[in-house]
Write a protein that holds these residues in place. Structure first.
Motif, short mmCIF file in Angstrom:
data_model
loop_
_atom_site.label_atom_id
_atom_site.label_comp_id
_atom_site.label_asym_id
_atom_site.label_seq_id
_atom_site.Cartn_x
_atom_site.Cartn_y
_atom_site.Cartn_z
N UNK A 20 0.82 -1.22 0.00
CA UNK A 20 0.00 0.00 0.00
C UNK A 20 0.85 1.27 0.00
N UNK A 21 2.14 1.15 0.28
CA UNK A 21 2.98 2.36 0.21
C UNK A 21 3.10 2.86 -1.23
N UNK A 22 2.86 1.97 -2.21
CA UNK A 22 2.88 2.41 -3.61
C UNK A 22 1.77 3.44 -3.83
N UNK A 23 0.62 3.25 -3.17
CA UNK A 23 -0.46 4.24 -3.27
C UNK A 23 0.01 5.60 -2.77
N UNK A 24 0.69 5.56 -1.64
CA UNK A 24 1.18 6.81 -1.04
C UNK A 24 2.16 7.49 -2.01
#
Length: 236
Positions: free
Chosen positions: A97-101
């Protein structure tokens, strides 16, 4: 030589703390006459400094450097000072989910670290020439949905990653299916035999790991995929 002089050199900075991966990327970049590796950094801090120094066109940015957020912090700093730079995130897992960030902060695209050389070079050129990355289009849209659809957070990244593996033909077929065209109508519109369409649909289902169209479409609609694909083609 005349071709090289008329084509701009793409300056790339590699920010990756694993020396083996970093060297692999440098070797891949060195084989393309249009790309110049202007530096290698092993921490977010060093990456930010080298970006300021070299003003690269593209930064290949590992998310996890000296800590899990270092790549995100460096991305934010670089884009604050050098908004024209394109950041392509390096990650080992597309469901992170850090890719979303990273997309929220302005990253252009992401790459799985084990991608083949041609995919890495293509991602760099796509970013440089502002070719629309399906990743960032979809990420931008569904980041807002991320908390709402918490139960399917793993499938958010997963599904749009699958979309990027579809061929242009498969994308067209999927769009028509999502617009509720019947198989007969799609055959007429695309001038193909039913057997051809059936194999195209089977290929789409296999990629999504679903057994039927009815099982696939509701998930994609919930993620606003039809609107995203329409936006990508300039329909909205």
């Amino acid at each position: 030589m005349s071709n090289a002089s008329s084509t701009p050199m793409i300056k790339v900075l590699i920010v990756e703390d694993d020396p083996l991966i970093s060297k692999r990327y440098q070797m891949i970049l060195s084989k393309d006459e249009q790309i110049e590796c202007v530096g290698r950094a092993s921490s977010g801090y060093e990456g930010t400094m080298l970006a300021a120094l070299h003003k690269p066109d593209i930064v290949l940015m590992d998310i996890e450097l000296e800590d899990k957020q270092a790549g995100l912090r460096a991305t934010e700093e670089i884009l604050n000072y050098l908004p024209g730079v394109k950041v392509v995130i390096l990650t080992v897992c597309e469901t992170d989910d850090t890719v979303f960030r990273a997309f929220e902060l302005g990253a252009t695209n992401y790459l799985l670290k084990n991608m083949p050389a041609d995919a890495i070079l293509q991602a760099i050129k796509d970013a440089y020439y502002d070719l629309p990355a399906l990743h960032s289009n979809i990420a931008g849209k569904i980041t807002r949905e991320f908390k709402r659809i918490k139960t399917t957070e793993d499938s958010l990244m997963h599904n749009f990653y699958i979309l990027t593996t579809l061929t242009p033909t498969e994308l067209e077929v999927l769009e028509l299916l999502m617009q509720d065209y019947s198989r007969q109508e799609i055959c007429k519109l695309r001038h193909v035999e039913p057997s051809t369409l059936k194999s195209q649909i089977n290929s789409i289902l296999k990629k999504f790991n679903k057994s039927s169209v009815q099982e696939t479409l509701p998930v994609l609609r919930e993620l606003h995929i039809p609107e995203i694909l329409a936006q990508r083609k300039g329909k909205l």
